[in-house]
Scaffold this active site. Structure first.
Site, PDB file in Angstrom:
ATOM      1  CE  LYS A  37     -51.729  38.248   7.613  1.00 60.92           C
ATOM      2  NZ  LYS A  37     -51.762  38.992   5.998  1.00 60.92           N
ATOM      3  CD  GLU A  94     -54.644  38.298   3.976  1.00 64.52           C
ATOM      4  OE1 GLU A  94     -54.036  39.116   5.115  1.00 64.52           O
ATOM      5  OE2 GLU A  94     -53.693  38.184   3.491  1.00 64.52           O
ATOM      6  N   GLY A 138     -47.491  41.588   2.650  1.00 59.86           N
ATOM      7  CA  GLY A 138     -45.644  40.892   2.549  1.00 59.86           C
ATOM      8  C   GLY A 138     -45.712  39.708   2.245  1.00 59.86           C
ATOM      9  CB  SER A 153     -48.695  38.480   9.947  1.00 55.48           C
ATOM     10  OG  SER A 153     -49.132  37.982   8.937  1.00 55.48           O
ATOM     11  CE  LYS A 191     -50.724  34.228   7.578  1.00 61.24           C
ATOM     12  NZ  LYS A 191     -50.697  34.300   6.245  1.00 61.24           N
ATOM     13  CE  LYS A 226     -49.791  38.689   1.095  1.00 61.60           C
ATOM     14  NZ  LYS A 226     -49.080  37.515   0.940  1.00 61.60           N
ATOM     15  CG  ASP A 245     -52.938  37.281  -0.315  1.00 60.68           C
ATOM     16  OD1 ASP A 245     -52.418  37.314  -0.843  1.00 60.68           O
ATOM     17  OD2 ASP A 245     -52.285  36.941   1.433  1.00 60.68           O
ATOM     18  CG  ASP A 270     -54.022  35.646   5.907  1.00 63.35           C
ATOM     19  OD1 ASP A 270     -54.732  34.741   5.044  1.00 63.35           O
ATOM     20  OD2 ASP A 270     -53.159  36.249   5.302  1.00 63.35           O
TER      21      ASP A 270
HETATM   22  O1  OSB Z   1     -50.604  34.517   3.434  1.00 63.96           O
HETATM   23  O2  OSB Z   1     -49.991  37.296   3.644  1.00 63.96           O
HETATM   24  C1  OSB Z   1     -49.709  35.748   3.665  1.00 63.96           C
HETATM   25  C2  OSB Z   1     -46.285  35.049   4.552  1.00 63.96           C
HETATM   26  C3  OSB Z   1     -46.594  34.421   3.360  1.00 63.96           C
HETATM   27  C4  OSB Z   1     -47.287  33.494   2.527  1.00 63.96           C
HETATM   28  C5  OSB Z   1     -48.265  34.143   2.655  1.00 63.96           C
HETATM   29  C6  OSB Z   1     -48.644  34.744   4.016  1.00 63.96           C
HETATM   30  C7  OSB Z   1     -47.522  35.442   4.709  1.00 63.96           C
HETATM   31  C8  OSB Z   1     -48.286  36.369   5.768  1.00 63.96           C
HETATM   32  C9  OSB Z   1     -46.489  37.485   6.622  1.00 63.96           C
HETATM   33  O3  OSB Z   1     -49.084  36.452   6.066  1.00 63.96           O
HETATM   34  C10 OSB Z   1     -46.909  39.140   6.405  1.00 63.96           C
HETATM   35  C11 OSB Z   1     -45.177  39.302   6.219  1.00 63.96           C
HETATM   36  O4  OSB Z   1     -45.113  39.615   7.423  1.00 63.96           O
HETATM   37  O5  OSB Z   1     -44.654  39.797   5.519  1.00 63.96           O
HETATM   38 MG    MG Z   2     -52.787  36.518   3.252  1.00 59.11          MG
END
Ligand code: OSB
Ligand code: MG
Length: 382
Positions: free
Chosen positions: A175, A227, A304, A149, A177, A276, A252, A202
């Site tokens: 992924k 996402e 995660g 991510s 952001k 999650k 999510d 995401d």
């Molecule tokens: O939206 O998936 C998410 C991390 C913190 C809060 C929300 C998210 C995330 C990640 C990190 O995208 C995913 C990871 O590497 O654990």
């Molecule tokens: Mg997410």
């Protein structure tokens, strides 16, 4: 339709042993680089940990809540409160995990707090039986797919550099952001440079249904999914949006348990679910959602929360379960930490796969010196 027994049937009958000591710790670890999303930029991982000592064995659990309520309503503070005042009093030696879940249902919501306790207890049972967690879940070992991510970057050049190093590592999917104003151009730049990678975005709920025409621009880039484009609270509007997009919607934030997953699937609100384990209340509910999704032709993957190695190990074991059909957010330890709390850390093999840590329970050891160095709060509850 799947007619095999519930994926948690045997787990549910397992019992909790004698609980000798229970400690809560809060740790704070610096990230190697700030992690930016549409809702917040985190510079540290602050996590609540539980440590349970039972009959000479020790098991850890990690709460996925952040110290702030920017991604999710629970925080390390609310989780501590709920665990101390409402969940731990429900524990009783000899009760089954099903019995525990029934008692926990009396507490509404707070799935992250519940998952912390439930996962530590399951980990303890695995340790007691001397088996790796995945085996306790009834699942054979396998290589786990990796995914990364990539947070929001100040410049497109920085983003491309991050994608490039992930591609070199052979991550199975990448992924990125996105947020309003930092989306289509950025995706286009990545796609132009890397036409063939498995790519997704995401948004962490940054858009509104009125942005549907804008979101449709993502359809040009062959993304695996978008996402959580709309509100963290919404399922219905996603069902309208999904009908207007070619790209699969992945939920999510909106999915807090099996009931939400069933609602989302019935409404056609998503084609993919990010599970999650902390956000849905633990390992057992995660397995139920993954199975339910598979039964309904919906893909699922393990999300995660940039956990320390304790939570990461849980996510890795969980991904052996039925229904985790896509690479998750499981990246190498070094992506977030110079020094994690545990050994061994997560590394990718030359094909981008992750090996399940071997040994009883979650299979990783908490290094005492590191824990002490990173601990900002400690309390013994029993
Ligand atoms: O939206 O998936 C998410 C991390 C913190 C809060 C929300 C998210 C995330 C990640 C990190 O995208 C995913 C990871 O590497 O654990
Ligand atoms: Mg997410």
């Amino acid at each position: 339709m799947n007619t095999s027994p519930s994926p948690t049937a045997s787990l549910e009958q397992m019992t909790i042993g004698r609980l000798d000591h229970i400690d809560l710790a809060v740790v704070k670890l610096p990230f190697v680089a700030p992690f930016g999303t549409s809702v917040y930029t985190w510079t540290h991982k602050e996590a609540l940990l539980i440590r349970i000592e039972s009959e000479g064995l020790t098991a850890w659990g990690e709460c996925v809540a952040d110290p702030d309520p920017y991604y999710f309503y629970e925080t390390t503070g609310t989780a501590r409160h709920i665990i101390k005042e409402f969940l731990l009093p429900l524990l009783e030696p000899g009760i089954t995990l099903a019995g525990l879940e029934t008692r926990f249902r009396h507490v509404r919501g707070h799935g992250m707090a519940k998952a912390t306790v439930e996962n530590a207890l399951i980990n303890l049972i695995a340790a007691r039986k001397g088996v790796p967690l995945h085996q306790l879940l009834g699942r054979p070992a396998k290589k786990i797919m990796s995914g990364i991510s990539i947070g929001l970057k100040d410049t497109t050049a920085e983003l491309l550099a991050a994608v490039e190093s992930a591609v070199a590592k052979k991550y199975h999917r990448i992924k990125m952001k996105v947020k309003k104003g930092q989306d289509i151009d950025r995706v286009q730049a990545v796609r132009q440079r890397f036409p063939d990678i498995r790519l997704m975005v995401d948004a962490n709920g940054d858009y509104r249904l009125e942005d549907a025409a804008h979101l449709r621009l993502f359809d040009a880039f062959n993304l695996m999914m978008v996402e959580q484009p709309l509100s963290y609270n919404d399922i219905y509007q996603h069902s309208i949006l999904q009908k207007e997009l070619r790209t699969a919607v992945c939920l999510d934030e909106s999915i807090h348990g099996l009931a939400d997953a069933a609602t989302a699937i019935a409404l056609g609100a998503c084609r993919i679910i990010n599970i999650k384990q902390g956000r849905v209340g633990g390992l057992m509910e995660s397995m139920r959602i993954a199975r339910y999704a598979a039964d309904h032709g919906i893909d699922a993957w393990s999300g995660g929360m940039d956990e320390t190695g304790i939570g990461r190990a849980v996510n890795i074991h969980l991904q052996t379960a039925e229904g985790f059909s896509l690479p998750g957010d499981t990246s190498e330890t070094r992506i977030y930490f110079d020094e994690d709390l545990v050994e061994p850390g997560v590394v990718l093999d030359p094909q981008g796969y992750i090996q399940i840590p071997s040994g009883p329970g979650i299979g990783v050891r908490v290094i005492a010196d590191r824990l002490i160095k990173r601990c900002i709060h400690l309390e013994r509850l029993r």
